[in-house]
Motif scaffolding. Structure first.
Motif, PDB file in Angstrom:
ATOM      1  N   UNK A  70      -5.482  29.463  52.508  1.00 22.98           N
ATOM      2  CA  UNK A  70      -5.602  30.557  51.550  1.00 22.98           C
ATOM      3  C   UNK A  70      -5.403  30.077  50.119  1.00 22.98           C
ATOM      4  N   UNK A  71      -4.429  29.197  49.910  1.00 25.01           N
ATOM      5  CA  UNK A  71      -4.162  28.658  48.581  1.00 25.01           C
ATOM      6  C   UNK A  71      -5.342  27.823  48.077  1.00 25.01           C
ATOM      7  N   UNK A  72      -5.893  26.981  48.963  1.00 25.37           N
ATOM      8  CA  UNK A  72      -7.044  26.160  48.582  1.00 25.37           C
ATOM      9  C   UNK A  72      -8.244  27.031  48.204  1.00 25.37           C
ATOM     10  N   UNK A  73      -8.466  28.093  48.970  1.00 29.25           N
ATOM     11  CA  UNK A  73      -9.564  29.007  48.669  1.00 29.25           C
ATOM     12  C   UNK A  73      -9.361  29.661  47.310  1.00 29.25           C
ATOM     13  N   UNK A  79     -11.498  27.759  39.982  1.00 26.72           N
ATOM     14  CA  UNK A  79     -12.323  26.706  39.376  1.00 26.72           C
ATOM     15  C   UNK A  79     -13.766  27.180  39.247  1.00 26.72           C
ATOM     16  N   UNK A  80     -14.250  27.901  40.262  1.00 23.25           N
ATOM     17  CA  UNK A  80     -15.629  28.400  40.241  1.00 23.25           C
ATOM     18  C   UNK A  80     -15.854  29.378  39.101  1.00 23.25           C
ATOM     19  N   UNK A  81     -14.829  30.174  38.780  1.00 19.97           N
ATOM     20  CA  UNK A  81     -14.957  31.143  37.698  1.00 19.97           C
ATOM     21  C   UNK A  81     -15.138  30.464  36.353  1.00 19.97           C
ATOM     22  N   UNK A  82     -14.546  29.291  36.196  1.00 20.13           N
ATOM     23  CA  UNK A  82     -14.544  28.610  34.899  1.00 20.13           C
ATOM     24  C   UNK A  82     -15.586  27.499  34.791  1.00 20.13           C
ATOM     25  N   UNK A  90     -20.486  25.094  45.339  1.00 20.66           N
ATOM     26  CA  UNK A  90     -19.765  25.818  46.390  1.00 20.66           C
ATOM     27  C   UNK A  90     -20.466  27.098  46.833  1.00 20.66           C
ATOM     28  N   UNK A  91     -21.157  27.774  45.909  1.00 21.14           N
ATOM     29  CA  UNK A  91     -21.728  29.075  46.229  1.00 21.14           C
ATOM     30  C   UNK A  91     -23.249  29.100  46.209  1.00 21.14           C
ATOM     31  N   UNK A  92     -23.869  28.065  45.633  1.00 21.16           N
ATOM     32  CA  UNK A  92     -25.314  28.064  45.519  1.00 21.16           C
ATOM     33  C   UNK A  92     -25.754  28.852  44.302  1.00 21.16           C
ATOM     34  N   UNK A  93     -27.059  29.183  44.240  1.00 26.77           N
ATOM     35  CA  UNK A  93     -27.604  29.921  43.103  1.00 26.77           C
ATOM     36  C   UNK A  93     -28.821  30.715  43.558  1.00 26.77           C
ATOM     37  N   UNK A  94     -29.203  31.734  42.785  1.00 19.90           N
ATOM     38  CA  UNK A  94     -30.390  32.521  43.154  1.00 19.90           C
ATOM     39  C   UNK A  94     -31.644  31.651  43.143  1.00 19.90           C
ATOM     40  N   UNK A  95     -32.576  31.995  44.026  1.00 24.16           N
ATOM     41  CA  UNK A  95     -33.828  31.246  44.140  1.00 24.16           C
ATOM     42  C   UNK A  95     -35.007  32.203  43.986  1.00 24.16           C
ATOM     43  N   UNK A  96     -35.940  31.848  43.119  1.00 25.97           N
ATOM     44  CA  UNK A  96     -37.147  32.638  42.942  1.00 25.97           C
ATOM     45  C   UNK A  96     -38.110  32.346  44.091  1.00 25.97           C
TER      46      UNK A  96
END
Length: 242
Positions: A70-73, A79-82, A90-96
């Motif tokens: 939980x702490x690692x997540x 980090x992802x927010x910044x 980690x999350x990928x991105x939108x794809x057209x």
């Protein structure tokens, strides 16, 4: 009796621990299930299930693992927010995947989607054909955002108090360059009839067509493998067009 008591205590511990951690991490685990959150959810459940049922006196080890995960997540989320680059990893991105009514086959290959999956997502957006779509964007959570062409969104027949025939679901006649002869037969079309119709779209061989449909009125939608798009919109630095 002692055995069941241990199970009850461990189950309560696992339940409230995972509830607390999930609440602490925020609503993204539920509202926006990306690949990252999906993997986390599976792992949380697996550790919690082991914590609830393991009777080998390893309760604290499993509990420590659950808290640590939980702490690692939480750290990764911060980090992802910044950091956008880290977030893309980690999350990928939108794809057209659709532009100006044309399906972008190379982008479909990158995300391992096929045309059948895209047509399902289109129908979920009240869209029967890629032809009506200006931009179709596959989001990180697997949902398709559809922006219809301008002429499809301005004045409707209802606005003009005009009654029209209901739209029918188009029949697929070519998928991946292969003719679906069963559907062709249902439309009372021969192979020669099909080729005559395809020539109007500049098609000489069915292998040139990635996807084609025909509706009740005989109107066809044809998407070739090599689309010649006029605009060059840089939606994302990783998206490629063909």
């Amino acid at each position: 009796m002692k055995l069941y008591l241990e199970i009850i205590i461990q189950t309560f511990l696992a339940f409230f621990a995972i509830l607390f951690i999930t609440r602490l991490l925020g609503r993204q685990q539920v509202a926006q299930l990306t690949f990252y959150e999906y993997i986390n959810g599976i792992t949380f459940g697996s550790i919690a299930a082991t914590l609830a049922t393991d009777l080998d006196n390893n309760t604290m080890q499993h509990f420590t693992g659950l808290i640590l995960f939980g702490l690692l997540t939480g750290v990764f989320s911060l980090i992802s927010l910044k950091n956008r680059s880290f977030r893309k990893v980690t999350e990928g991105e939108p794809i057209l995947v659709i532009e100006d009514g044309k399906v972008l086959e190379n982008n479909l290959k990158r995300i391992r989607y096929n045309i059948d999956e895209i047509t399902v997502l289109l129908r979920q957006n009240n869209c029967l054909s890629p032809e009506d779509v200006a931009y179709g964007i596959l989001e990180m959570n697997g949902k398709l955002s559809v922006f219809k062409k301008t002429e499809k969104n301005t004045v409707t027949l209802k606005d003009l108090n005009i009654k029209a025939k209901a739209e029918s679901i188009p029949t697929e006649i070519i998928i991946g360059g292969q003719v679906i002869y069963e559907n062709l037969k249902k439309k009372n079309l021969s192979g020669k009839d099909l080729m005559n119709k395809l020539r109007a779209y500049g098609v000489k061989r069915t292998e040139e067509v990635m996807y084609a449909t025909i509706d009740e009125n005989g109107k066809m939608y044809v998407d070739k493998y090599h689309d010649k798009l006029k605009n060059n919109i840089d939606f994302s630095e990783d998206n490629k067009r063909v």
